[in-house]
Design a protein around this motif. Structure first.
Motif, PDB file in Angstrom:
ATOM      1  N   MET A  55       0.807  -6.596   7.953  1.00  0.00           N
ATOM      2  CA  MET A  55       0.153  -5.927   7.403  1.00  0.00           C
ATOM      3  C   MET A  55      -0.009  -6.306   6.010  1.00  0.00           C
ATOM      4  N   VAL A  56      -1.007  -6.081   5.520  1.00  0.00           N
ATOM      5  CA  VAL A  56      -1.324  -6.223   3.926  1.00  0.00           C
ATOM      6  C   VAL A  56      -2.188  -5.059   3.646  1.00  0.00           C
ATOM      7  N   THR A  57      -1.705  -4.383   2.383  1.00  0.00           N
ATOM      8  CA  THR A  57      -2.326  -3.009   2.120  1.00  0.00           C
ATOM      9  C   THR A  57      -3.304  -3.616   1.001  1.00  0.00           C
ATOM     10  N   ILE A  58      -4.612  -3.103   1.260  1.00  0.00           N
ATOM     11  CA  ILE A  58      -5.630  -3.427   0.496  1.00  0.00           C
ATOM     12  C   ILE A  58      -6.305  -1.968   0.371  1.00  0.00           C
ATOM     13  N   ASN A  59      -6.976  -1.755  -0.920  1.00  0.00           N
ATOM     14  CA  ASN A  59      -7.664  -0.476  -0.978  1.00  0.00           C
ATOM     15  C   ASN A  59      -8.775  -0.388  -0.455  1.00  0.00           C
TER      16      ASN A  59
END
Length: 73
Positions: free
Chosen positions: A5-9
């Motif tokens: 998982m990559v957190t991106i706004n």
């Protein structure tokens, strides 16, 4: 299969989605849901990494990284 998982706004998530679609990488982005990407090759993984890195890092960090790459040449 490994999942990462990559957190991106929220706003950048859609930018990533459309860019991945342009590159022919299968992905899904629904409202209020995380971006899901189907990585089927190492090339896909590198493309996803590049796009998410560009969106997650500050302009200053990216400029510093680019400068360090250019000094190696």
């Amino acid at each position: 299969m490994n999942k990462h998982m990559v957190t991106i706004n929220c706003c950048d998530r859609w930018e990533a989605y459309f860019r991945l679609q342009e590159l022919g990488i299968i992905c899904e982005c629904k409202g209020h849901q995380p971006l899901k990407v189907h990585v089927k090759s190492s090339n896909d993984a590198i493309q996803v990494w590049c796009i998410t890195r560009r969106l997650a890092k500050s302009r200053r960090d990216l400029a510093h990284w680019l400068e360090s790459c250019l000094t190696l040449v």
